[in-house]
Design a protein around this motif. Structure first.
Motif, mmCIF file in Angstrom:
data_model
loop_
_atom_site.group_PDB
_atom_site.id
_atom_site.type_symbol
_atom_site.label_atom_id
_atom_site.label_comp_id
_atom_site.label_asym_id
_atom_site.label_seq_id
_atom_site.Cartn_x
_atom_site.Cartn_y
_atom_site.Cartn_z
ATOM 1 N N ASP A 202 0.815 -1.213 0.000
ATOM 2 C CA ASP A 202 0.000 0.000 0.000
ATOM 3 C C ASP A 202 0.848 1.263 0.000
ATOM 4 O O ASP A 202 0.415 2.308 -0.486
ATOM 5 N N HIS A 203 2.039 1.149 0.581
ATOM 6 C CA HIS A 203 2.838 2.355 0.781
ATOM 7 C C HIS A 203 4.306 1.970 0.991
ATOM 8 O O HIS A 203 4.619 0.847 1.392
ATOM 9 N N VAL A 204 5.196 2.940 0.717
ATOM 10 C CA VAL A 204 6.634 2.765 0.928
ATOM 11 C C VAL A 204 7.105 3.805 1.933
ATOM 12 O O VAL A 204 6.712 4.977 1.867
ATOM 13 N N VAL A 205 7.925 3.371 2.882
ATOM 14 C CA VAL A 205 8.525 4.271 3.870
ATOM 15 C C VAL A 205 10.028 4.300 3.669
ATOM 16 O O VAL A 205 10.668 3.240 3.642
ATOM 17 N N PHE A 206 10.573 5.491 3.499
ATOM 18 C CA PHE A 206 12.022 5.679 3.474
ATOM 19 C C PHE A 206 12.416 6.244 4.826
ATOM 20 O O PHE A 206 12.176 7.410 5.130
ATOM 21 N N SER A 207 13.007 5.395 5.662
ATOM 22 C CA SER A 207 13.339 5.768 7.032
ATOM 23 C C SER A 207 14.840 6.009 7.158
ATOM 24 O O SER A 207 15.641 5.108 6.922
ATOM 25 N N PRO A 279 14.835 18.928 19.774
ATOM 26 C CA PRO A 279 14.139 18.260 18.661
ATOM 27 C C PRO A 279 15.102 17.636 17.657
ATOM 28 O O PRO A 279 16.150 18.194 17.340
ATOM 29 N N TRP A 280 14.723 16.469 17.170
ATOM 30 C CA TRP A 280 15.442 15.800 16.100
ATOM 31 C C TRP A 280 14.617 15.926 14.825
ATOM 32 O O TRP A 280 13.463 16.372 14.856
ATOM 33 N N LEU A 281 15.218 15.546 13.697
ATOM 34 C CA LEU A 281 14.517 15.657 12.423
ATOM 35 C C LEU A 281 13.209 14.870 12.453
ATOM 36 O O LEU A 281 13.157 13.749 12.956
ATOM 37 N N GLN A 282 12.180 15.458 11.907
ATOM 38 C CA GLN A 282 10.844 14.868 11.906
ATOM 39 C C GLN A 282 10.334 14.758 10.468
ATOM 40 O O GLN A 282 10.839 15.424 9.581
ATOM 41 N N PRO A 283 9.318 13.903 10.244
ATOM 42 C CA PRO A 283 8.549 13.123 11.211
ATOM 43 C C PRO A 283 9.304 11.881 11.681
ATOM 44 O O PRO A 283 10.158 11.364 10.976
ATOM 45 N N TYR A 284 8.948 11.422 12.898
ATOM 46 C CA TYR A 284 9.589 10.260 13.486
ATOM 47 C C TYR A 284 8.949 8.974 12.946
ATOM 48 O O TYR A 284 7.726 8.836 12.954
ATOM 49 N N THR A 285 9.773 8.038 12.522
ATOM 50 C CA THR A 285 9.264 6.811 11.908
ATOM 51 C C THR A 285 8.298 6.071 12.821
ATOM 52 O O THR A 285 7.218 5.634 12.386
ATOM 53 N N ASP A 286 8.673 5.919 14.107
ATOM 54 C CA ASP A 286 7.830 5.124 15.002
ATOM 55 C C ASP A 286 6.449 5.749 15.190
ATOM 56 O O ASP A 286 5.455 5.030 15.376
ATOM 57 N N GLU A 287 6.360 7.069 15.127
ATOM 58 C CA GLU A 287 5.065 7.719 15.286
ATOM 59 C C GLU A 287 4.233 7.624 14.012
ATOM 60 O O GLU A 287 3.017 7.406 14.060
ATOM 61 N N VAL A 288 4.874 7.770 12.874
ATOM 62 C CA VAL A 288 4.164 7.706 11.590
ATOM 63 C C VAL A 288 3.583 6.329 11.343
ATOM 64 O O VAL A 288 2.429 6.180 10.934
ATOM 65 N N LEU A 289 4.372 5.283 11.598
ATOM 66 C CA LEU A 289 3.908 3.937 11.271
ATOM 67 C C LEU A 289 2.710 3.519 12.113
ATOM 68 O O LEU A 289 1.857 2.738 11.667
ATOM 69 N N LYS A 290 2.622 4.046 13.343
ATOM 70 C CA LYS A 290 1.499 3.693 14.210
ATOM 71 C C LYS A 290 0.175 4.275 13.707
ATOM 72 O O LYS A 290 -0.898 3.762 14.016
ATOM 73 N N GLU A 291 0.255 5.340 12.922
ATOM 74 C CA GLU A 291 -0.951 5.991 12.407
ATOM 75 C C GLU A 291 -1.414 5.395 11.079
ATOM 76 O O GLU A 291 -2.548 5.621 10.655
ATOM 77 N N MET A 292 -0.570 4.631 10.422
ATOM 78 C CA MET A 292 -0.870 4.163 9.070
ATOM 79 C C MET A 292 -2.048 3.191 8.981
ATOM 80 O O MET A 292 -2.904 3.335 8.111
ATOM 81 N N PRO A 293 -2.127 2.167 9.842
ATOM 82 C CA PRO A 293 -3.244 1.221 9.702
ATOM 83 C C PRO A 293 -4.616 1.879 9.769
ATOM 84 O O PRO A 293 -5.531 1.474 9.035
ATOM 85 N N ALA A 294 -4.763 2.897 10.614
ATOM 86 C CA ALA A 294 -6.054 3.587 10.715
ATOM 87 C C ALA A 294 -6.394 4.344 9.429
ATOM 88 O O ALA A 294 -7.565 4.659 9.175
ATOM 89 N N GLY A 296 -5.827 3.029 6.515
ATOM 90 C CA GLY A 296 -6.008 2.005 5.492
ATOM 91 C C GLY A 296 -4.717 1.485 4.891
ATOM 92 O O GLY A 296 -4.736 0.706 3.935
ATOM 93 N N ILE A 297 -3.585 1.893 5.458
ATOM 94 C CA ILE A 297 -2.286 1.411 4.967
ATOM 95 C C ILE A 297 -1.897 0.196 5.793
ATOM 96 O O ILE A 297 -1.476 0.317 6.941
ATOM 97 N N LYS A 298 -2.086 -0.978 5.231
ATOM 98 C CA LYS A 298 -1.883 -2.218 5.985
ATOM 99 C C LYS A 298 -0.635 -2.997 5.574
ATOM 100 O O LYS A 298 -0.171 -3.859 6.314
ATOM 101 N N ASN A 299 -0.097 -2.695 4.377
ATOM 102 C CA ASN A 299 1.091 -3.395 3.878
ATOM 103 C C ASN A 299 2.144 -2.370 3.477
ATOM 104 O O ASN A 299 1.927 -1.590 2.540
ATOM 105 N N VAL A 300 3.271 -2.380 4.176
ATOM 106 C CA VAL A 300 4.298 -1.350 3.984
ATOM 107 C C VAL A 300 5.640 -1.973 3.620
ATOM 108 O O VAL A 300 6.077 -2.953 4.233
ATOM 109 N N LEU A 301 6.291 -1.377 2.631
ATOM 110 C CA LEU A 301 7.652 -1.738 2.259
ATOM 111 C C LEU A 301 8.569 -0.652 2.810
ATOM 112 O O LEU A 301 8.399 0.532 2.501
ATOM 113 N N ALA A 302 9.524 -1.037 3.652
ATOM 114 C CA ALA A 302 10.371 -0.063 4.343
ATOM 115 C C ALA A 302 11.820 -0.147 3.860
ATOM 116 O O ALA A 302 12.388 -1.230 3.748
#
Length: 357
Positions: A202-207, A279-294, A296-302
């Motif tokens: 559904d989506h790609v994350v570049f972390s 502050p560190w560079l944002q957005p933070y990966t751990d915070e973003v990924l927790k919001e994705m399933p809600a 509709g992003i259920k399958n992620v390539l990281a």
């Protein structure tokens, strides 16, 4: 009649006066073993580097050697034990594999050495190997795609600190960034496309590895950096801006994989918690990924494109910890794209960068 002293030189210099070209590949570092004492020794060197923790030495050393490292070492050792395999530390053996294969690719006119910024094999030992071989010049390639003062800058500083005591210093050049190098981009894209053939995502994350915002601002060219839309293009003003390089790498990777802007997100991982609210560079990966399933992003390539070899931050943090977080938030599948390691395309890319320099 022309005197011998003023006669023009037309013949090429004798090969007897020319040595091989030295190549120094450098990665961050790894403990000698996953034991707590070895991890403590590694963290002591890493976290007291003034480019990593840019505090005054009078504060940095007692704080980290006396408090932070003793508390952190046992926890980090436990994680390193998860990472270690039959060959040892992946960051080390992938580096040694890359050294061997790049040497074979470049041939006898080059001598390729490998060192770590922290612990062993040391930069000092690698430089001594090149010095003993009487190389004509040295090309230093820190294996960090995006320049940051805490990584590439620290390697450059260490190299210059070591060679300043040499009586004869050969020509030395640095490959300071390869965030937009075609070989680097194409290798990562090929690995990503191979994963995309296995299932639909559904989506790609570049972390990317995070750094404090102040590190970016301290290196800003004439105040160009605003930590915002200034990173929408990659140009002479932000050539060495870590954040701009991360976005540039992501745009190029997305284009190589046929993704549009809505199909990927750029995030930053591995931030240190700070009681100073730094502050560190944002957005933070751990915070973003927790919001994705809600959403509709259920399958992620990281991807973790700040690293060219699998290590704790890729295999454990992105591959396991983030996967668990994502699934707990309602996600179905989180897949880490493996790093470049010693992939043949990456070996070719490194050799090409060396030749061009």
């Amino acid at each position: 009649m022309i005197s011998p002293a003023s006669a023009p030189i037309t013949a090429p210099a004798s090969t007897a006066t020319r040595g091989r070209i030295g190549v120094l590949l450098v990665n961050l570092g790894t403990p000698d073993s996953p034991s707590t004492p070895d991890v403590r020794r590694y963290l002591n060197e890493f976290l007291t580097d003034g480019r990593v923790i840019d505090m005054p030495a009078a504060v940095r050393y007692p704080l980290f050697q006396g408090i932070v490292v003793p508390l952190r070492a046992p926890k980090s050792a436990k994680i390193y034990r998860q990472l270690w395999d039959e060959r040892g530390s992946p960051l080390l053996y992938h580096g040694l594999d890359l050294q061997k294969l790049v040497q074979e690719k470049l041939g006898k006119d080059y001598l390729v050495a490998f060192g770590m910024r922290y612990q062993k094999p040391s930069i000092e030992a690698a430089l001594q190997e090149l010095r003993d071989a009487a190389v004509e010049r040295i090309i230093v390639l820190p294996l960090f795609p995006q320049y940051a003062a805490a990584s590439t800058g620290s390697v450059q500083e260490k190299v210059m600190e070591l060679v300043k005591d040499w009586w004869v210093v050969p020509s030395i050049s640095f490959i300071s960034t390869f965030a937009d190098d075609p070989g680097f981009i194409n290798t990562f894209a090929a690995l990503g496309l191979a994963e995309m053939q296995k299932r639909d995502y559904d989506h790609v994350v570049f972390s990317y590895h995070g750094i404090p915002e102040r590190h970016v601002l301290k290196g800003s060219h004439k105040g160009y950096c605003k930590l915002g839309s200034c990173c929408a293009s990659y140009n002479k003003n932000n050539r060495y801006c870590y954040r701009a390089q991360c976005f540039a790498t992501s745009r190029l990777l997305a284009a190589a994989m046929g993704l549009n802007a809505d199909q990927y997100t750029v995030t930053f991982q591995s931030r240190l918690q700070s009681r100073l609210r730094d502050p560190w560079l944002q957005p933070y990966t751990d915070e973003v990924l927790k919001e994705m399933p809600a959403k509709g992003i259920k399958n992620v390539l990281a991807f973790s494109p700040a690293f060219v070899a699998d290590c704790l931050e890729t295999t454990i943090e992105v591959g396991e910890e983030f996967k668990e977080m994502f699934e707990q938030a309602g996600g179905s599948h989180w897949q880490l794209v493996p790093s470049l390691n010693s992939h043949p395309m990456w070996v070719d890319a490194v050799a090409d960068m060396v030749r061009r320099n």
